[in-house]
Design an enzyme around this catalytic site. Structure first.
Site, short mmCIF file in Angstrom:
data_model
loop_
_atom_site.label_atom_id
_atom_site.label_comp_id
_atom_site.label_asym_id
_atom_site.label_seq_id
_atom_site.Cartn_x
_atom_site.Cartn_y
_atom_site.Cartn_z
N TYR A 138 0.82 -1.21 0.00
CA TYR A 138 0.00 0.00 0.00
C TYR A 138 0.86 1.27 0.00
O TYR A 138 0.44 2.30 -0.52
CB TYR A 138 -0.90 0.03 1.24
CG TYR A 138 -2.25 -0.60 1.06
CD1 TYR A 138 -2.38 -1.91 0.65
CD2 TYR A 138 -3.41 0.13 1.33
CE1 TYR A 138 -3.62 -2.50 0.51
CE2 TYR A 138 -4.67 -0.45 1.20
CZ TYR A 138 -4.76 -1.75 0.79
OH TYR A 138 -5.99 -2.32 0.65
N LYS A 188 2.73 -15.47 2.43
CA LYS A 188 2.91 -16.14 1.14
C LYS A 188 4.40 -16.43 1.01
O LYS A 188 5.06 -15.98 0.06
CB LYS A 188 2.36 -15.24 0.02
CG LYS A 188 2.32 -15.88 -1.36
CD LYS A 188 1.29 -16.97 -1.52
CE LYS A 188 1.41 -17.62 -2.88
NZ LYS A 188 0.51 -18.80 -3.04
N ASP A 220 -3.45 -18.14 0.24
CA ASP A 220 -4.46 -18.78 -0.61
C ASP A 220 -5.22 -19.85 0.17
O ASP A 220 -6.45 -19.94 0.10
CB ASP A 220 -3.83 -19.34 -1.90
CG ASP A 220 -2.57 -20.16 -1.66
OD1 ASP A 220 -2.06 -20.18 -0.52
OD2 ASP A 220 -2.09 -20.79 -2.62
N ASP A 244 -6.66 -6.80 3.92
CA ASP A 244 -7.74 -6.11 3.22
C ASP A 244 -8.68 -7.14 2.60
O ASP A 244 -9.90 -7.10 2.77
CB ASP A 244 -7.15 -5.19 2.15
CG ASP A 244 -8.23 -4.48 1.34
OD1 ASP A 244 -9.19 -3.98 1.96
OD2 ASP A 244 -8.13 -4.45 0.10
N ASP A 248 -12.65 -8.65 4.04
CA ASP A 248 -13.90 -8.60 3.26
C ASP A 248 -14.52 -10.00 3.19
O ASP A 248 -15.73 -10.17 3.32
CB ASP A 248 -13.66 -8.09 1.83
CG ASP A 248 -13.92 -6.60 1.68
OD1 ASP A 248 -13.63 -5.85 2.63
OD2 ASP A 248 -14.40 -6.18 0.61
#
Ligand code: IPM
Ligand code: MG
Length: 353
Positions: A138, A188, A220, A244, A248
């Site tokens: 970000y 990851k 994942d 983020d 959601d």
């Protein structure tokens, strides 16, 4: 306590209006709170040309806490990047050093049927996503779109320093101590060096918290496990971009993104409190938005910035009893429930208080 109130754009003013009414009711009962409004996001761009104007910055810096609705909308999407509402949101997070974003996903028993997942998969769910909020891709430099070898390339930089990982790790471990003492760190590391460091640092830090169990999951797989068996998690700690996306996803376990509050904290008790959902321009001004995520965000503000667990619990209890009484905004409405608008939902929470 001084609170800077930032209604923002879209449904922001409607939902913040209800949270403010709840806080005013508590003030009438003795809560020491002063509230002042300022502009952030598209409304700030319209008024001043900037998404995070100096006057807002001054007020936000001086305040003990910030209550935010939501920012953004199609009206501002084609502006140059520095003037977009989202840049205002990222700007205030960075400016106030709000590195720790707490996003609890709790399934209220009454709403287990509102999730698209089977009720038995989500009933009783109570997880906490701890998202790092001021680093990662970000904010990493270099970033941009430029021409190379006759074509355009876009690039961003995923970057974390050891100290950034340690401080968010501590928030997760400390939070786990107040819950079920389990932290799952999501990375990851099979592909990205940044997150290899993330994992190494988490393992080192865990030695200071022998009473908390640390596990690791690739992002994942975490995305899959969240919908397959979400109750396996207690605290999930992860970086800005993964957090983020996963938050959601987690919101849908609860039935509606309109239910999830969040707290973004610095290393004192100062924080910004906002629903995790966006400004929902499609329903803005219609009086149908769900104000509960914002009201629950105000409860988090009372808990974390005011240190007033009693008032926080009182607000949360009021929300629970309103849900138990069968009132629902459109996003969580089911057959047999009473459909209400933003204002009526606020009225009901006030009455339950
Ligand atoms: C969130 C939002 C923001 C983010 C956007 C609006 C910049 O999606 O708070 O999750 O990506 O952090
Ligand atoms: Mg998001």
């Amino acid at each position: 306590m001084k609170v800077c109130v930032l209604p923002g754009d879209g449904i922001g003013p409607e939902i913040v209006g209800e949270a403010v009414r709840v806080l005013e009711a508590l003030r009438a009962d003795g809560l020491k709170i002063e509230m002042e409004n300022a502009l952030l996001g598209g409304c700030a761009v319209d008024a001043t040309g900037e998404p995070y104007p100096a006057a807002t910055q001054k007020l936000a810096r001086e305040a003990d806490a910030v209550l935010l609705g939501a920012v953004g909308g199609p009206k501002w999407d084609s502006l140059p990047r520095p003037q977009r509402p989202e840049r205002g949101l990222l700007g205030i997070r960075k400016d106030l050093n709000l590195f720790a974003n707490l996003r609890p996903a709790v399934v209220y028993p009454e709403l287990a049927g509102a999730s698209t997942l089977k009720p038995e998969v989500v009933a009783g769910l109570d997880i906490l996503i701890v998202r790092e909020l001021t680093g990662d891709i970000y904010f990493g430099e270099p970033r941009g779109i430029e021409e190379r070898n006759g074509e355009r390339v876009g690039f961003n930089t995923m970057i974390y320093s050891e100290s950034e990982i340690v401080r968010i790790g501590r928030v997760a471990f400390e939070a786990a101590r107040k819950r079920n003492r389990r932290v799952c760190s999501v990375d990851k590391m099979n592909v990205l060096e940044t997150t290899q460091l993330w994992r190494d640092v988490m393992i080192e830090l865990a030695k200071e918290y022998p009473d908390v169990e640390l596990s690791h999951m690739l992002v994942d797989n975490a995305a899959m496990q969240l919908v397959k068996a979400p109750k396996q998690f207690d605290v999930v700690v992860t970086g800005n971009i993964f957090g983020d996306i996963l938050s959601d996803e987690a919101s849908m376990l609860t039935g509606s993104i309109g239910m999830l509050p969040s707290a973004s904290l610095d290393d004192s008790n100062k924080g910004m409190f906002e629903p995790i959902h966006g400004s929902a321009p499609d329903i803005a001004g219609k009086g149908v938005a769900n104000p509960l995520a914002t009201i629950l965000s105000a409860a988090m503000m009372l808990r974390y910035s005011f240190g007033d667990e009693q008032s926080a619990a009182r607000v949360e209890q009021a929300v629970r009893s309103v849900l138990a009484s069968g009132l629902r905004t459109g996003d969580i409405w089911q057959e047999g429930a009473k459909r209400v608008g933003t204002r009526e939902m606020g009225d009901a929470v006030l009455a339950a208080l």
